[in-house]
Write an enzyme that holds these catalytic residues in place. Structure first.
Site, PDB file in Angstrom:
ATOM      1  N   SER A 212       0.863  -1.431  -0.017  1.00  0.00           N
ATOM      2  CA  SER A 212       0.088   0.115   0.125  1.00  0.00           C
ATOM      3  C   SER A 212       0.950   1.439  -0.046  1.00  0.00           C
ATOM      4  O   SER A 212       0.252   2.374  -0.392  1.00  0.00           O
ATOM      5  CB  SER A 212      -1.027  -0.071   1.219  1.00  0.00           C
ATOM      6  N   HIS A 240      -5.274  -4.247  -1.229  1.00  0.00           N
ATOM      7  CA  HIS A 240      -5.378  -3.325  -2.029  1.00  0.00           C
ATOM      8  C   HIS A 240      -5.093  -4.074  -3.538  1.00  0.00           C
ATOM      9  O   HIS A 240      -4.467  -3.397  -4.312  1.00  0.00           O
ATOM     10  CB  HIS A 240      -3.945  -2.620  -1.722  1.00  0.00           C
ATOM     11  N   LYS A 271     -12.535  -1.450   1.287  1.00  0.00           N
ATOM     12  CA  LYS A 271     -11.965  -0.521   0.396  1.00  0.00           C
ATOM     13  C   LYS A 271     -12.680  -0.513  -1.122  1.00  0.00           C
ATOM     14  O   LYS A 271     -13.860  -0.089  -0.935  1.00  0.00           O
ATOM     15  CB  LYS A 271     -10.494  -1.053   0.377  1.00  0.00           C
TER      16      LYS A 271
END
Length: 425
Positions: A212, A240, A271
């Site tokens: 990240s 991610h 996310k």
């Protein structure tokens, strides 16, 4: 009688401060306060104090800050990769789940906290990742905190990339396995560590799929080859990556063609998949069954609220119906990276919507981020100890709901601010 009660209440309230707050008294409390204030002053002095800007609008590419009037700003620092945090269908799914299943369970899963929607979401996650089963957690931090201790014993070994996320590091600390840390994405070092770990019963290689802070992607093909060579298992954290990497958004293992070689996938619902909260582990059914029996964050945390489950379930539906949203990320990411590079900036990583603008100096990163905000662009500067000394950067994150005009405006602002502060000639 009531007079005595009132007097006692008044006396008890005598230590309350302004606004009804109550300060602890005594020498120990005073000593603690002095120590904490000293630590906080040290954080400020080091330039690593983290302020929280207050948002007065839904999450999205355009935000309004509290106290900022009606002026909107462009948001380039959220993990809202697919723009689903405020997607109308995702919101409606949350409302339906709230109305049908209530606000919460007031229970852990194994007592009276498992609803049909929890099981349906777990089945959907497993199907999306093409795994046997899945288990939900309150966050991926909890998923990472719960897996290593439950799976590994003092007879085993875990081999972790040195730049893995803090939650992986903390989860590994909790387990009793023999611990190895290999240099970041260094396959020679990993192989040397695997050779040394042959004396242990089970070997687990743990890595972020996408890192990240740098926007780089783990070399999973090489990791899986080494794992096969040295009879090890592979664990990846896909926070991610899930939703937007790979042809169908399944993550780095799909992107790199090793879905059948990665044993365990941990990821988040907080996310790309709606952005609300929650995490999960997906993998072999016996492992998931064991986690339901032994994983402490799962056993001792309340069930995910129905609205959160509804959000994530709808986000997965949208992904499995079409890969168009996930595929739109590549062109937008390339547009930003190529234009910033042409302007003279150094962008870390490759082909990932996390685009770290490398500046080196911590003060320069902080000042430029503030100046960007004054131009209506919301980005955040990162410096030591979040990143190594001398590698301060402004991390930019591209979303599927950014328009080309949004991206171009961000590049123009960076160019102006970079020239103003000497980051560009």
């Amino acid at each position: 009688m009531w007079l005595r009660v009132a007097a006692a209440a008044a006396g008890a309230g005598a230590g309350a401060g302004a606004g009804g707050s109550r300060a602890a008294s005594g020498a120990a409390a005073a000593q603690l306060r002095r120590r904490l204030e000293g630590e906080l002053e040290g954080i400020r002095g080091a330039g690593t104090w983290k302020s929280e800007r207050v948002i007065a609008s839904p999450q999205g590419p355009h935000l309004r800050l509290a106290g900022g009037g009606d002026a909107g700003i462009l948001n380039f620092c959220a993990n809202n990769y697919l723009g689903l945090s405020s997607h109308p269908q995702v919101i409606r799914a949350a409302v339906r789940a709230l109305e049908e299943f209530g606000a919460g369970l007031s229970s852990v899963r194994f007592i009276c906290g498992t609803q049909s929607i929890h099981k349906e979401l777990e089945e959907k996650i497993a199907r999306f990742h093409q795994r046997e089963d899945a288990i939900l957690y309150a966050s991926c931090f909890d998923a990472n905190a719960g897996i290593f201790e439950a799976l590994l014993t003092p007879e085993d070994a875990v081999l972790s990339d040195e730049l893995n996320h803090a939650s992986i590091i903390d989860g590994i600390r909790l387990c009793k396995a023999n611990k190895y840390r290999y240099k970041h994405m260094d396959m020679q070092d990993l192989e040397a560590k695997l050779q040394d770990a042959q004396k242990h019963r089970l070997r687990l290689v743990a890595t972020d799929g996408a890192f990240s802070m740098d926007g780089d992607i783990a070399p999973l093909q090489e990791i899986c080859q080494l794992a096969q060579k040295y009879d090890a298992l592979v664990f990846i954290d896909e926070c991610h990556a899930t939703g937007f990497l790979g042809p169908n958004g399944r993550g780095t293992d799909e992107l790199l063609g090793v879905m059948d070689k990665v044993t365990i996938v941990n990821s988040t619902l907080g996310k790309a998949l709606g952005g609300a909260a929650g995490g999960y582990t997906t993998g072999p059914k016996p492992l998931i069954d064991l986690l339901r029996q032994r994983s402490r964050p799962y056993l001792f945390s309340n069930s995910l609220p129905p609205a959160v489950v509804g959000c994530a379930s709808k986000a997965l539906d949208l992904l499995m119906e079409s890969n168009a949203i996930a595929q739109s990320m590549a062109a937008k990411t390339q547009r930003f990276r190529s234009k910033m590079t042409a302007a003279g900036f150094t962008i870390s990583g490759k082909d990932h919507p996390i685009c770290p603008v490398m500046l080196g100096d911590a003060r320069l990163a902080a000042v430029m981020a503030e100046d960007m905000l004054s131009r209506g662009i919301y980005v955040i500067g990162f410096s030591y100890p979040v990143v190594p000394k001398g590698k301060a950067r402004i991390r930019v994150q591209i979303s599927a709901v950014h328009s080309d005009e949004d991206i171009d405006r961000c590049v123009e602002a960076f160019t102006e601010v970079g020239r103003k502060h000497g980051a560009l000639p």
